[in-house]
Structures are given as C-alpha cells and as structure tokens.
Design an enzyme around this catalytic site. Structure first.
Site, PDB file in Angstrom:
ATOM      1  N   LYS A 185       1.437  -1.352   0.183  1.00 55.80           N
ATOM      2  CA  LYS A 185       0.205   0.062   0.012  1.00 55.80           C
ATOM      3  C   LYS A 185       0.860   1.139  -0.042  1.00 55.80           C
ATOM      4  O   LYS A 185       0.522   2.148  -0.826  1.00 55.80           O
ATOM      5  CB  LYS A 185      -1.116   0.523   0.970  1.00 55.80           C
TER       6      LYS A 185
ATOM      7  N   ASP B 255     -10.220   3.470   1.656  1.00 48.91           N
ATOM      8  CA  ASP B 255     -10.384   3.208   2.931  1.00 48.91           C
ATOM      9  C   ASP B 255     -11.239   4.198   3.799  1.00 48.91           C
ATOM     10  O   ASP B 255     -12.227   3.725   4.496  1.00 48.91           O
ATOM     11  CB  ASP B 255      -8.854   2.882   3.517  1.00 48.91           C
TER      12      ASP B 255
HETATM   13  P1  NAP Z   1      -1.073  -1.035  10.736  1.00 42.30           P
HETATM   14  O1  NAP Z   1      -0.601  -0.664   9.645  1.00 42.30           O
HETATM   15  O2  NAP Z   1      -0.094  -2.338  10.901  1.00 42.30           O
HETATM   16  O3  NAP Z   1      -1.263  -0.259  11.685  1.00 42.30           O
HETATM   17  C1  NAP Z   1      -1.578  -1.472  13.259  1.00 42.30           C
HETATM   18  C2  NAP Z   1      -2.354   0.070  14.552  1.00 42.30           C
HETATM   19  O4  NAP Z   1      -2.635  -1.404  15.366  1.00 42.30           O
HETATM   20  C3  NAP Z   1      -0.983   0.699  15.315  1.00 42.30           C
HETATM   21  O5  NAP Z   1      -1.387   1.486  15.640  1.00 42.30           O
HETATM   22  C4  NAP Z   1      -0.250  -0.412  16.391  1.00 42.30           C
HETATM   23  O6  NAP Z   1      -0.124   0.485  17.245  1.00 42.30           O
HETATM   24  C5  NAP Z   1      -1.220  -1.092  16.917  1.00 42.30           C
HETATM   25  N1  NAP Z   1      -1.465  -1.957  17.142  1.00 42.30           N
HETATM   26  C6  NAP Z   1      -0.847  -2.846  16.923  1.00 42.30           C
HETATM   27  N2  NAP Z   1      -0.204  -4.559  17.430  1.00 42.30           N
HETATM   28  C7  NAP Z   1      -0.901  -3.605  18.899  1.00 42.30           C
HETATM   29  C8  NAP Z   1      -1.385  -4.373  20.014  1.00 42.30           C
HETATM   30  N3  NAP Z   1      -0.647  -6.068  20.419  1.00 42.30           N
HETATM   31  N4  NAP Z   1      -1.837  -3.407  20.606  1.00 42.30           N
HETATM   32  C9  NAP Z   1      -1.958  -1.771  20.549  1.00 42.30           C
HETATM   33  N5  NAP Z   1      -2.265  -1.765  20.258  1.00 42.30           N
HETATM   34  C10 NAP Z   1      -1.480  -2.848  18.341  1.00 42.30           C
HETATM   35  O7  NAP Z   1      -2.174  -1.995  10.195  1.00 42.30           O
HETATM   36  P2  NAP Z   1      -3.355  -1.374   9.855  1.00 42.30           P
HETATM   37  O8  NAP Z   1      -3.432  -2.042   8.003  1.00 42.30           O
HETATM   38  O9  NAP Z   1      -4.290  -0.093   9.786  1.00 42.30           O
HETATM   39  O10 NAP Z   1      -4.837  -2.700   9.923  1.00 42.30           O
HETATM   40  C11 NAP Z   1      -5.429  -2.525  11.423  1.00 42.30           C
HETATM   41  C12 NAP Z   1      -6.930  -3.309  11.674  1.00 42.30           C
HETATM   42  O11 NAP Z   1      -7.553  -2.771  10.180  1.00 42.30           O
HETATM   43  C13 NAP Z   1      -6.520  -4.841  11.363  1.00 42.30           C
HETATM   44  O12 NAP Z   1      -7.242  -5.454  12.243  1.00 42.30           O
HETATM   45  C14 NAP Z   1      -6.457  -4.902   9.459  1.00 42.30           C
HETATM   46  O13 NAP Z   1      -7.394  -6.243   9.940  1.00 42.30           O
HETATM   47  C15 NAP Z   1      -8.006  -3.944   9.553  1.00 42.30           C
HETATM   48  N6  NAP Z   1      -8.642  -3.163   8.757  1.00 42.30           N
HETATM   49  C16 NAP Z   1      -9.854  -3.797   8.453  1.00 42.30           C
HETATM   50  C17 NAP Z   1     -10.283  -3.598   7.090  1.00 42.30           C
HETATM   51  C18 NAP Z   1     -11.728  -3.454   6.433  1.00 42.30           C
HETATM   52  O14 NAP Z   1     -11.925  -3.578   5.271  1.00 42.30           O
HETATM   53  N7  NAP Z   1     -12.420  -4.432   7.377  1.00 42.30           N
HETATM   54  C19 NAP Z   1      -9.137  -2.667   6.194  1.00 42.30           C
HETATM   55  C20 NAP Z   1      -7.519  -2.377   6.217  1.00 42.30           C
HETATM   56  C21 NAP Z   1      -7.955  -2.481   8.258  1.00 42.30           C
HETATM   57  P3  NAP Z   1       1.617   1.508  16.969  1.00 42.30           P
HETATM   58  O15 NAP Z   1       1.898   2.317  16.399  1.00 42.30           O
HETATM   59  O16 NAP Z   1       1.622   1.297  18.301  1.00 42.30           O
HETATM   60  O17 NAP Z   1       2.804  -0.378  16.432  1.00 42.30           O
END
Ligand code: NAP
Length: 531
Positions: A317, A354
C-alpha cells in the site's frame, strides 16, 4: 472470443472426428479422482450433467483397469460428454506405479471404454515405440502433456521437442513462481496457438491468472477441480469457481482484468465480492487474486497483461505510491494507496478508498458532523478513518499504543489524542478499532468493558466475525458495526472508480458474508462456525 482451430500441421489426415471434437470442447475440463473405481465414476456421474468435459485420473486408483467397465457404461449413457483418460506415471509426478507398457495398455482400454482423448506425458512418449503411440492415436485423440512442477521456462524449446511426436493436442503446464510467469505462458499461447492445438496454464497459487485468462490467449481449455480439497494440481480452482466467480465462458479479448494484489492474498474475499459486482452490473471484466511476492513483479504484470484496476493490499500500500503517475488527495494524505487504475493513456493512478469504507457505514447510521469519535490505532487503516472523518466535520480522538504515532497523526489531521486513563471520563458516538487486537487472539480486546462508552463500536476486524471487543460492546447494549461493512464499502468505491457505475452494495455485502462463513466453515473442518 471464439477460439478458431486451424486445421493444423500436427493433426494427421483423416482425423475428422478429432477436429470436430476440437470445435465442441468446453473451456473447462473437470479432473476427477477417487479412492476407488466406484467412487470415481459416481463422482463423474454426479457432475457430468453440468460438466460435460471430464478427465478421469486413473492413476489415482490402485487398480485403474477396474474402473474401465464402469467408465464404459458412463460414456454409453452420456454420449455427448467428452472424456479424457489419464494414467500418469510416478516418474512424471503422477501416481501410476506400473510400466510404460501397462500405461499404454490401460489407455488403449480406456479408449475402448469410450474415452475420446488420451493423455500421455512426454517422458513416457519419448520412451515408447512410435508405432504404439500411433496405434493409440488411431482410436482416440492424443494429448501429449508436459508438466514442470518447479518453474516456467523453455516453453518454446519444450514445444519443439513435443512436436517431434505426432499428437492431436499439446499440453504444457508449468509452475508460476512469479506473476510474470503467467505473462510468459500467455504470450507463448498467443504466438503458437494458431499453429498448434495447445493447452497451456501455470500451476501454483501464482498461476491462477493463467487458469482464468489462458483460454483467451489460445489455450483450448483449462483444467478444474471437482472441489477445493480434490485438486489434481497445485493452484487448481474448482469448475464452479471458474464458471460462477470468474465467468470463464464469457472471458474474451475485450474482458478487462482487475485483481487484488498482496502477499499473502489467497484468502482474500475480494474476488468473490468484486466478481459478483461485475456480473450484476454487466461489466465485461474479471477480478483475480494476484499473489505478488515483489512489487516489481506486480508492476510488470499490470503493464504486460494489462491489468485495468488493482485493489492494493499489504505489504504494497505504501510502496506502490512512488510508482504511480498521479494520486488523489486521500492517498497523498494517508501516504498509502489501496486502489490503482490504469488509465487509457497507460498511466497508473492511485486512490485510497479505505476512508470511504469507514465513512459510508457510519453515515447510514449517524450524522458525522460534530460526532465524537474515538479511533484506536494510528496505522494505515486508522489514518484513512481519521482523515475521512475530519473531512466530514467529526470531532476525532486518537488512542494508540505508541503515543508518538498518535500525536503525529493528530497533528497532521488536526485531531486530538487521548490517554487511556481519561477514557472512563468520556463517552463517544463511535469507537473505531483500527488495531489488529482481537484478530489472532479472540480473547483479547483493545478496551475493557467499562471503557466502552459509545453508541456504536466499529470493529474493523472481520475475521473472526465476533471479536472480544464486539462481545463486550454487545453486552453493554452498544451496536456493533462489522469490519465486513468496511471491506465492502471500500470495495464498492473501487468498483465505482473503475467502472463509473454505482456498485451493487447489498449483493456485495451478502456475498462477502456468505464467503466469510464458508471460509470459517472450511477452517473448522466444514463444521458450521461457532456463534
Ligand atoms: P497497521 O498499519 O499495521 O497499524 C496497526 C495499528 O495497530 C498501529 O497503530 C499499532 O500501534 C496498533 N497495534 C498493533 N498491535 C497492537 C497491540 N498488540 N496492542 C495495541 N495496539 C496495537 O495496520 P492497519 O492496516 O492499519 O490495520 C489495522 C486493523 O484494521 C487490522 O486488524 C486490519 O485487519 C483492519 N483492517 C480492516 C479493513 C476492512 O476492510 N475491514 C481494512 C483495513 C484494515 P503502534 O503504532 O504502537 O505499532
């Protein structure tokens, strides 16, 4: 596009029946296996009405000859069906342990049992007396096959070697280790299918594009599995998927190709959702999974096939942005692109949908202007949500594990940060979980029950469909919005960008829910998912 068959050099004179057969071959041949002869033929009997072209993998049987009387009855009862007999030897990655002489004997008997086509692999054919092969060929059409289970290479050289042996069809199945391998096979088919009767495809998860698009490049047909757990080659998809999801019978030169690209991508629900949308809106397009191990491979594939639109997922991405010719303001702000479209000028344009995936489900429920919204997380999905919500005039609070990332995002989007101890003092219209907490461990929740003070919880996670956060929220009487809605609405916006048509959101949502349930049932060994 109808494939025209040249009365080619490789067909011997007088095989009119084979030429006629060429012309009525369906695009999909279903490979049938079984633990014993009765099971194999029963399976064929059950599917032959909808699939009049089948391949019996006799080598899967410990006693292939025992199946032949049953096959004879089946071919007599279904004279319009086309049947291939294959008894591939272990030396050629089949399962038949007998000698080449016994292989030929079984194939000869299969032809007497009504199989119009006999498959023999190049390795066996090279060691046969040519007269024996010709004898087989006098009774049935001969498919000379070559399988490379490791790579896609030397396609032209392999074909030249195969052409030394007279046959009616030449089948080359290589293995895709990159998406670009599919391009190689399709170019090979385009260059050679006018001269020879070819079947070409790439095996492996990265070869799925060739299974769907190979027929328009000149492959006479392609192979499919009866069911997901009955694949006879790596990467094989089911006949039902090829017909119902990918609409292989309609794929032609004008069909636009779309796909979801990432690593991994095999379990994406997007092909099911997007192909339904394309069908409902009568768009001549097909949407495939593009398992790209590198961005370079993906970009080559986009240019060469060409691919009209891509849903970009992790890990590309962010990295794809610098390869795009232009982007929308969301992509620039978020720093990530989830939607690529190839313009008529060949340029690549990037969008990020998104944010729309979050905004639309919320706008169906509340007015976003001045709504008080807590976003958990500061990663890619959180960024999309925060910028989108701020544009709609919402009051946005960010809570993230790493405070620095939260502060940075808050500064960029003119939002606020919040400390966890302050949560109990505040209530929100919506709490959005944009962290993966609860995905790998269904007992984990990013918030405790007494911290959930909101009218809605928007759980971005959709697998598992019921997270601990969702359970806690429901127990407190809070309405939960599922991540599946985000998935569908961001996909709907992609569809609109690519086609200019409104997306059939309700159909997409229904298909996404069914596909998710199916995936969970498969995970649980076909037991219905626990509620
Ligand atoms: P990302 O860029 O990796 O960001 C993850 C975020 O979650 C970061 O802010 C991270 O905090 C935090 N995090 C990770 N592990 C954690 C933990 N154990 N405890 C507390 N905070 C934690 O991921 P993303 O792409 O934004 O995706 C985030 C979520 O949204 C995922 O579950 C993904 O599957 C979901 N999602 C769903 C859709 C949909 O269509 N439904 C679309 C996109 C994403 P730090 O900054 O501290 O690392």
């Amino acid at each position: 596009m109808n494939i025209t068959i040249n009365p080619n050099l490789t067909a011997p004179p007088g095989t009119l029946a084979i030429r006629l057969l060429h012309q009525r071959l369906p695009r999909v041949c279903v490979a049938v296996t079984g633990t014993d002869a009765a099971e194999m033929v029963e399976k064929a009997e059950a599917l032959i009405h909808d699939n009049p072209f089948i391949e019996f993998r006799l080598d899967y049987l410990s006693h292939p000859a025992l199946a032949l009387p049953k096959i004879k009855r089946l071919t007599e009862y279904h004279p319009h069906a086309t049947v291939i007999a294959t008894c591939r030897r272990v030396a050629s990655d089949g399962k038949f342990r007998g000698s080449i002489a016994s292989q030929l004997e079984i194939l000869a008997k299969a032809s007497a049992a009504g199989c119009q086509l006999l498959d023999i692999e190049l390795q066996s054919a090279l060691r046969c007396n040519p007269q024996h092969l010709q004898k087989l060929r006098s009774k049935a059409g001969l498919i000379l096959s070559y399988h490379d289970f490791r790579s896609t290479k030397n396609l032209h050289e392999t074909l030249q070697k195969m052409l030394a042996i007279p046959a009616d069809f030449y089948k080359i199945a290589s293995t895709a280790t990159t998406l670009t391998d599919n391009v190689a096979v399709m170019k090979f088919l385009e260059e050679n299918s006018g001269k020879h009767s070819l079947i070409g495809l790439c095996m492996g998860e990265q070869g799925i594009i060739s299974r769907v698009l190979g027929v328009r490049a000149g492959s006479l047909f392609t192979f499919a599995a009866v069911a997901p757990d009955e694949k006879t080659a790596p990467g094989q998809i089911t006949a039902q998927e090829l017909r119902n999801i990918y609409r292989i019978e309609q794929v032609d030169a004008a069909t636009r190709v779309y796909g979801v690209a990432g690593d991994p991508v095999a379990h994406s629900l997007s092909p099911a959702i997007m192909n339904v949308a394309l069908r409902r809106e009568n768009v001549n397009g097909v949407y495939v999974a593009l398992h790209a191990k590198t961005l370079k491979d993906l970009l080559t594939c986009i240019r060469e096939i060409p691919i009209h639109g891509v849903s970009v997922t992790m890990p590309y991405k962010q990295a794809i942005v610098s390869h795009l010719d232009n982007t929308d303001s969301q992509t620039a702000k978020i720093g990530a692109c989830n939607t690529m479209v190839r313009g008529q000028d060949g340029k690549l344009y990037g969008f990020n949908t998104d944010g729309v995936g979050v905004i639309r489900p919320l706008e169906q429920r509340i007015t976003l202007e001045d709504a008080k919204i807590l976003v958990l997380g500061a990663g890619g999905a959180a960024r999309a949500a925060v910028f989108g919500l701020k544009e709609r005039g919402a009051e946005v609070y960010i809570l993230n594990r790493s405070a620095i990332a939260a502060q940075k995002l808050a500064r960029q989007a003119r939002a606020r940060t919040i400390k966890r101890p302050d949560l109990k003092k505040l209530s929100f219209d919506v709490i959005i979980n944009a962290t993966p907490v609860g995905m790998a461990n269904p007992r984990e929740s990013p918030l405790n029950a007494d911290e959930i003070k909101a009218k809605y919880v928007f759980e971005m996670i959709y697998d598992p469909p019921q997270t601990q956060l969702a359970t806690l929220a429901k127990e407190r009487g809070v309405e939960v919005i599922s991540g599946i809605e985000m998935l569908v609405h961001q996909a709907a916006r992609q569809f609109e960008i690519w086609t200019g048509k409104p997306a059939p959101v309700d159909d997409m949502l229904r298909v996404a829910s069914v596909a998710l349930q199916q995936r969970l049932a498969n995970k649980n060994g076909n037991r219905p998912a626990r509620k």
